[in-house]
Structures are given as C-alpha cells and as structure tokens.
Design a protein around this motif. Structure first.
Motif, PDB file in Angstrom:
ATOM      1  N   ARG A  56       0.935  -1.002   0.035  1.00 37.31           N
ATOM      2  CA  ARG A  56      -0.091   0.058   0.004  1.00 37.31           C
ATOM      3  C   ARG A  56       0.980   1.295  -0.098  1.00 37.31           C
ATOM      4  O   ARG A  56       0.563   2.109  -0.771  1.00 37.31           O
ATOM      5  CB  ARG A  56      -0.849   0.064   1.236  1.00 37.31           C
ATOM      6  N   ILE A  57       1.887   1.272   0.716  1.00 39.30           N
ATOM      7  CA  ILE A  57       2.879   2.515   0.920  1.00 39.30           C
ATOM      8  C   ILE A  57       3.697   2.540  -0.390  1.00 39.30           C
ATOM      9  O   ILE A  57       3.803   3.633  -0.888  1.00 39.30           O
ATOM     10  CB  ILE A  57       3.729   2.169   2.093  1.00 39.30           C
ATOM     11  N   VAL A  58       4.249   1.537  -1.131  1.00 38.75           N
ATOM     12  CA  VAL A  58       4.604   1.378  -2.497  1.00 38.75           C
ATOM     13  C   VAL A  58       3.545   2.328  -3.287  1.00 38.75           C
ATOM     14  O   VAL A  58       4.048   3.011  -4.023  1.00 38.75           O
ATOM     15  CB  VAL A  58       4.970   0.032  -2.788  1.00 38.75           C
ATOM     16  N   GLY A  59       2.425   1.553  -3.286  1.00 33.28           N
ATOM     17  CA  GLY A  59       1.501   2.396  -4.354  1.00 33.28           C
ATOM     18  C   GLY A  59       1.372   3.754  -4.002  1.00 33.28           C
ATOM     19  O   GLY A  59       1.016   4.396  -5.124  1.00 33.28           O
ATOM     20  N   ILE A  60       1.298   4.369  -2.830  1.00 36.73           N
ATOM     21  CA  ILE A  60       1.337   5.807  -2.658  1.00 36.73           C
ATOM     22  C   ILE A  60       2.506   6.565  -3.330  1.00 36.73           C
ATOM     23  O   ILE A  60       2.181   7.544  -4.230  1.00 36.73           O
ATOM     24  CB  ILE A  60       1.280   6.026  -1.100  1.00 36.73           C
ATOM     25  N   ASP A  61       3.727   6.037  -3.188  1.00 39.93           N
ATOM     26  CA  ASP A  61       4.731   6.789  -3.926  1.00 39.93           C
ATOM     27  C   ASP A  61       4.743   6.439  -5.220  1.00 39.93           C
ATOM     28  O   ASP A  61       5.462   7.427  -5.850  1.00 39.93           O
ATOM     29  CB  ASP A  61       6.011   6.307  -3.214  1.00 39.93           C
ATOM     30  N   PHE A  62       4.415   5.454  -5.853  1.00 37.79           N
ATOM     31  CA  PHE A  62       4.289   5.226  -7.100  1.00 37.79           C
ATOM     32  C   PHE A  62       3.418   6.190  -7.774  1.00 37.79           C
ATOM     33  O   PHE A  62       3.596   7.120  -8.876  1.00 37.79           O
ATOM     34  CB  PHE A  62       3.649   3.937  -7.526  1.00 37.79           C
ATOM     35  N   ARG A  63       2.209   6.510  -7.012  1.00 42.13           N
ATOM     36  CA  ARG A  63       1.038   7.400  -7.473  1.00 42.13           C
ATOM     37  C   ARG A  63       1.657   8.888  -7.523  1.00 42.13           C
ATOM     38  O   ARG A  63       1.553   9.615  -8.535  1.00 42.13           O
ATOM     39  CB  ARG A  63      -0.141   7.387  -6.492  1.00 42.13           C
ATOM     40  N   ASP A  64       2.483   9.112  -6.412  1.00 44.59           N
ATOM     41  CA  ASP A  64       3.059  10.708  -6.488  1.00 44.59           C
ATOM     42  C   ASP A  64       4.498  10.711  -7.372  1.00 44.59           C
ATOM     43  O   ASP A  64       5.166  11.695  -7.165  1.00 44.59           O
ATOM     44  CB  ASP A  64       3.356  10.931  -4.897  1.00 44.59           C
ATOM     45  N   GLY A  65       4.571   9.752  -8.094  1.00 44.74           N
ATOM     46  CA  GLY A  65       5.990   9.931  -8.973  1.00 44.74           C
ATOM     47  C   GLY A  65       7.185   9.743  -8.223  1.00 44.74           C
ATOM     48  O   GLY A  65       8.140  10.378  -8.628  1.00 44.74           O
ATOM     49  N   ILE A  66       7.107   9.130  -7.009  1.00 46.21           N
ATOM     50  CA  ILE A  66       8.336   8.951  -6.366  1.00 46.21           C
ATOM     51  C   ILE A  66       9.100   7.748  -6.897  1.00 46.21           C
ATOM     52  O   ILE A  66      10.478   7.469  -6.929  1.00 46.21           O
ATOM     53  CB  ILE A  66       8.258   9.067  -4.723  1.00 46.21           C
ATOM     54  N   LEU A  67       8.317   6.837  -6.953  1.00 52.79           N
ATOM     55  CA  LEU A  67       8.567   5.344  -7.371  1.00 52.79           C
ATOM     56  C   LEU A  67       8.193   5.199  -8.816  1.00 52.79           C
ATOM     57  O   LEU A  67       7.306   5.669  -9.335  1.00 52.79           O
ATOM     58  CB  LEU A  67       8.112   4.378  -6.363  1.00 52.79           C
ATOM     59  N   PHE A  68       9.108   4.716  -9.676  1.00 52.29           N
ATOM     60  CA  PHE A  68       8.739   4.267 -11.109  1.00 52.29           C
ATOM     61  C   PHE A  68       8.537   2.782 -11.299  1.00 52.29           C
ATOM     62  O   PHE A  68       8.655   2.112 -10.389  1.00 52.29           O
ATOM     63  CB  PHE A  68       9.666   4.878 -11.909  1.00 52.29           C
ATOM     64  N   VAL A  69       8.052   2.462 -12.664  1.00 53.15           N
ATOM     65  CA  VAL A  69       7.934   0.938 -12.810  1.00 53.15           C
ATOM     66  C   VAL A  69       8.945  -0.021 -12.235  1.00 53.15           C
ATOM     67  O   VAL A  69       8.657  -1.012 -11.797  1.00 53.15           O
ATOM     68  CB  VAL A  69       7.512   0.905 -14.345  1.00 53.15           C
ATOM     69  N   PRO A  70      10.307   0.427 -12.627  1.00 51.45           N
ATOM     70  CA  PRO A  70      11.358  -0.709 -12.313  1.00 51.45           C
ATOM     71  C   PRO A  70      11.421  -0.979 -10.787  1.00 51.45           C
ATOM     72  O   PRO A  70      11.332  -2.285 -10.358  1.00 51.45           O
ATOM     73  CB  PRO A  70      12.451  -0.079 -12.824  1.00 51.45           C
ATOM     74  N   GLU A  71      11.390   0.125 -10.267  1.00 53.60           N
ATOM     75  CA  GLU A  71      11.341  -0.131  -8.594  1.00 53.60           C
ATOM     76  C   GLU A  71       9.947  -1.002  -8.199  1.00 53.60           C
ATOM     77  O   GLU A  71      10.002  -1.597  -7.118  1.00 53.60           O
ATOM     78  CB  GLU A  71      11.369   1.241  -7.918  1.00 53.60           C
ATOM     79  N   VAL A  72       8.855  -0.478  -8.772  1.00 57.23           N
ATOM     80  CA  VAL A  72       7.600  -1.053  -8.351  1.00 57.23           C
ATOM     81  C   VAL A  72       7.603  -2.628  -8.707  1.00 57.23           C
ATOM     82  O   VAL A  72       7.259  -3.447  -7.934  1.00 57.23           O
ATOM     83  CB  VAL A  72       6.332  -0.586  -8.967  1.00 57.23           C
ATOM     84  N   LEU A  73       8.128  -3.020  -9.784  1.00 56.19           N
ATOM     85  CA  LEU A  73       8.569  -4.443 -10.037  1.00 56.19           C
ATOM     86  C   LEU A  73       9.116  -5.099  -9.149  1.00 56.19           C
ATOM     87  O   LEU A  73       8.956  -6.195  -8.846  1.00 56.19           O
ATOM     88  CB  LEU A  73       8.944  -4.349 -11.556  1.00 56.19           C
ATOM     89  N   LEU A  74      10.374  -4.592  -8.592  1.00 64.17           N
ATOM     90  CA  LEU A  74      11.133  -4.982  -7.617  1.00 64.17           C
ATOM     91  C   LEU A  74      10.462  -5.337  -6.546  1.00 64.17           C
ATOM     92  O   LEU A  74      10.464  -6.527  -5.762  1.00 64.17           O
ATOM     93  CB  LEU A  74      12.447  -4.165  -7.271  1.00 64.17           C
ATOM     94  N   ALA A  75       9.673  -4.361  -6.093  1.00 65.43           N
ATOM     95  CA  ALA A  75       8.987  -4.511  -4.830  1.00 65.43           C
ATOM     96  C   ALA A  75       7.938  -5.705  -5.243  1.00 65.43           C
ATOM     97  O   ALA A  75       7.472  -6.488  -4.159  1.00 65.43           O
ATOM     98  CB  ALA A  75       8.022  -3.177  -4.598  1.00 65.43           C
ATOM     99  N   ALA A  76       7.365  -5.858  -6.011  1.00 60.46           N
ATOM    100  CA  ALA A  76       6.098  -6.953  -6.592  1.00 60.46           C
ATOM    101  C   ALA A  76       6.856  -8.142  -6.494  1.00 60.46           C
ATOM    102  O   ALA A  76       6.348  -9.037  -6.027  1.00 60.46           O
ATOM    103  CB  ALA A  76       5.414  -6.642  -7.800  1.00 60.46           C
ATOM    104  N   GLY A  77       8.144  -8.099  -6.992  1.00 57.82           N
ATOM    105  CA  GLY A  77       8.950  -9.361  -6.855  1.00 57.82           C
ATOM    106  C   GLY A  77       9.048 -10.023  -5.418  1.00 57.82           C
ATOM    107  O   GLY A  77       8.884 -11.068  -5.044  1.00 57.82           O
ATOM    108  N   ALA A  78       9.437  -8.692  -4.609  1.00 59.24           N
ATOM    109  CA  ALA A  78       9.616  -9.342  -3.221  1.00 59.24           C
ATOM    110  C   ALA A  78       8.304  -9.722  -2.484  1.00 59.24           C
ATOM    111  O   ALA A  78       8.319 -10.552  -1.690  1.00 59.24           O
ATOM    112  CB  ALA A  78      10.128  -7.896  -2.395  1.00 59.24           C
ATOM    113  N   MET A  79       7.228  -9.041  -2.878  1.00 61.52           N
ATOM    114  CA  MET A  79       5.989  -9.146  -2.261  1.00 61.52           C
ATOM    115  C   MET A  79       5.746 -10.868  -2.668  1.00 61.52           C
ATOM    116  O   MET A  79       5.116 -11.541  -1.976  1.00 61.52           O
ATOM    117  CB  MET A  79       4.903  -8.534  -2.868  1.00 61.52           C
TER     118      MET A  79
END
Ligand code: B1M
Length: 232
Positions: A62-85
């Motif tokens: 959920r926290i990752v999603g907030i920073d993705f929305r706000d342009g702090i995180l980008f697709v590559p980082e979110v993919l890594l987060a998704a992999g960890a999840m």
C-alpha cells in the motif's frame, strides 16, 4: 538508515513491531531475500500466515502504491517491490492453502484484458483455495473468450475478475454482457474486485458482488454457494 547500518541489521533481533516496519522498508526497496527472512521469522514467532500477509506484505505494498502514484517510485522499482511481495507470498501460500475443508465450489479467476496486475488476484486465488475452493487461475490480460472457454470447460460455479486500472475495469462489463448474450449469465456467480472498483460499479455492470479484499471474496463466495445449494 544508512546502507552500512542496513547491512548490519539482524532482523531476528528486532521486536515484532520493528520487524514489520523494517519489512515495509524492505518491500519498498525490493529486497526479496530480506522479505523471505522476515516472513520466516514471524512464522517462527507464532504469527498466523494471514496476519503476516495483511500486516507486513499488503500494508507494505500500500505504501509503495502511494509513492508510485506520487511519482516518487517508478515502474522498475515497483516491479522489484512486486517481486519481493511474491517471494513472501510463495512462503505463505502452502500454509494458507493447507486445509482439510471439503470442496466448496470451483472458481475461474483472472485479470482482465489490457491489465497485467496480478498480486491481488493471486492473493484472492490463494485465500479461496485455502478456504476450500478449487481455483482455475487464468493469469493476466484475459480476453472474454478465455473466461467463457474456461467457465464452460471447467464447469465452474464462480467467475472472478480482477482489474487495477480505471481503463481496464469497464472490460468486466464486456465479459458479463457476453455471458448474457450467450444466455449463460445466470449459470455463474460473478464476483469482481480490484483497487479502483467499488460496490456501485459492481452493481452497474451486473456483477453479483464487488469484493473489497481477498477475505471478503471468500466470505461472499461462500454465501453465494450456500444460496445456490439451497435453491438447487
Ligand atoms: Co500499477 N498502477 N501500473 N503496476 N500498480 C496501480 C494500480 C496505480 C493505482 C498506481 C498509482 O498510480 N497509484 C495506477 C492505476 C491508476 C488508475 O488506473 N487510475 C497504476 C498504473 C498507472 C500502472 C501503469 C499504467 C504504469 C505505467 O506503465 N505508466 C502500468 C499498467 C500496466 C498494465 O496493466 N497494462 C502499471 C504497472 C505496474 C507494475 C507492472 C509495475 C506492477 C504490477 C506487478 C504485478 O502485479 N505483478 C504495478 C503495481 C505493483 C501497482 C501498485 C503499486 C500495487 C498493486 C498491488 O499489487 N497491490 C498499484 C497501486 C495500488 O493499488 N495502491 C498500481 C496490492 C494488492 C494486494 O492489492 O491488487 O488492490 P489489490 O488487490 C486486493 C483487492 O483489490 C482485492 O483483493 C486483493 C487482496 O486483498 N481484489 C480482488 C483484487 N482483485 C480481485 C478480484 C476479485 C476479488 C477481489 O475477484 C473475485
């Protein structure tokens, strides 16, 4: 915390609250090994798989999603987060699925066409399986033919559809309308879910129910199956 301090961190020395916060950080940073270690530590400490899933993993995402929305995180980082999840979920899956429950029904589930988000859908599939449903998981990016083909082939009771984008959620209506055109809409319980949906949307497209999360999906599916059996 500096990288050096992070390196020195021994997860097992943290208390439960600190460990969960650290896991949110590790998920944010896409550190799959650390997530796996954290999950195993919490299991060893007697946490239920469901609590680990919701309090450590889903909340972290959920926290990752907030920073993705706000342009702090980008697709590559979110993919890594998704992999960890996913690494964490792999450990929890057999534990959530471990059940002697009798088969409650069969569900075909998949993410709709144009949409590749699958973490929530996988979670729903895991929880449903854990509750005693047989799951046919069609994966992501499903056109209407795939859903309908699987429903017929598998003689399923329930259709579950997931959408995470406002641009893909209308496709759920396409699927339901096609079921209606083929005169088979009432043969299936249709449940829908995904972050941008709500109850009103579920009603407006002709689904039987909108499910806010995986636990609600299980309860809703059980209720509808009980009604179906009472009618039959
Ligand atoms: Co995407 N993404 N993403 N993304 N992504 C969102 C959805 C977004 C809200 C982020 C944001 O801006 N804050 C935003 C959508 C905005 C909108 O539509 N209004 C967005 C966007 C824009 C995009 C891209 C377009 C970005 C780009 O390329 N510029 C792109 C789209 C690609 C595509 O699909 N065509 C994209 C890509 C990606 C990644 C590939 C990087 C990755 C997905 C990896 C994967 O799934 N394997 C990703 C991720 C991870 C996210 C966020 C951060 C997290 C989603 C997630 O996994 N949540 C997400 C932000 C957010 O949702 N807060 C975001 C955790 C999961 C447990 O929750 O999926 O909601 P959720 O599932 C819940 C419930 O909704 C429910 O139960 C689940 C468990 O409790 N549920 C169901 C879900 N499905 C159900 C089905 C049911 C029942 C219940 O059936 C019965």
């Amino acid at each position: 915390m500096s990288d050096e301090e992070e390196d020195d961190l021994i997860l097992d020395e943290l208390d439960d609250g600190e460990l969960v916060l650290q896991m949110h950080d590790d998920l944010y940073d896409g550190m799959a090994d650390e997530i796996a270690e954290g999950v195993n530590i919490l299991l060893k400490r007697g946490w239920t798989p469901y609590d680990i899933l919701t309090k450590a993993l889903v909340e972290g995402m959920r926290i990752v999603g907030i920073d993705f929305r706000d342009g702090i995180l980008f697709v590559p980082e979110v993919l890594l987060a998704a992999g960890a999840m996913k690494r964490g979920m792999e450990i929890l899956k057999p534990l959530l699925v471990e059940t002697g429950a009798p088969q409650l029904g069969k569900m075909v589930i998949g993410t709709v066409k144009g949409d590749i988000h699958d973490i929530g859908k996988n979670l729903v599939a895991m929880m449903m399986e854990g509750a005693g449903f047989e799951i046919i998981d069609l994966g992501i990016n499903n056109p209407v033919e795939d859903y309908i083909g699987a429903l017929k082939r598998e003689k399923a009771d329930i259709l579950g559809m997931s959408a995470l984008l406002t641009t893909t959620m209308p496709y759920m209506k396409t699927v339901i309308d096609t079921l209606k055109e083929q005169g088979i809409r009432d043969e299936y319980i249709v449940l829908v879910g995904g972050a941008p949906l709500n109850e009103e949307f579920g009603k407006s497209i002709g689904a039987d129910a909108y499910c806010r999360d995986a636990a609600v999906a299980v309860e809703t599916a059980k209720e509808f199956m009980a009604r179906k059996h009472n009618q039959g």
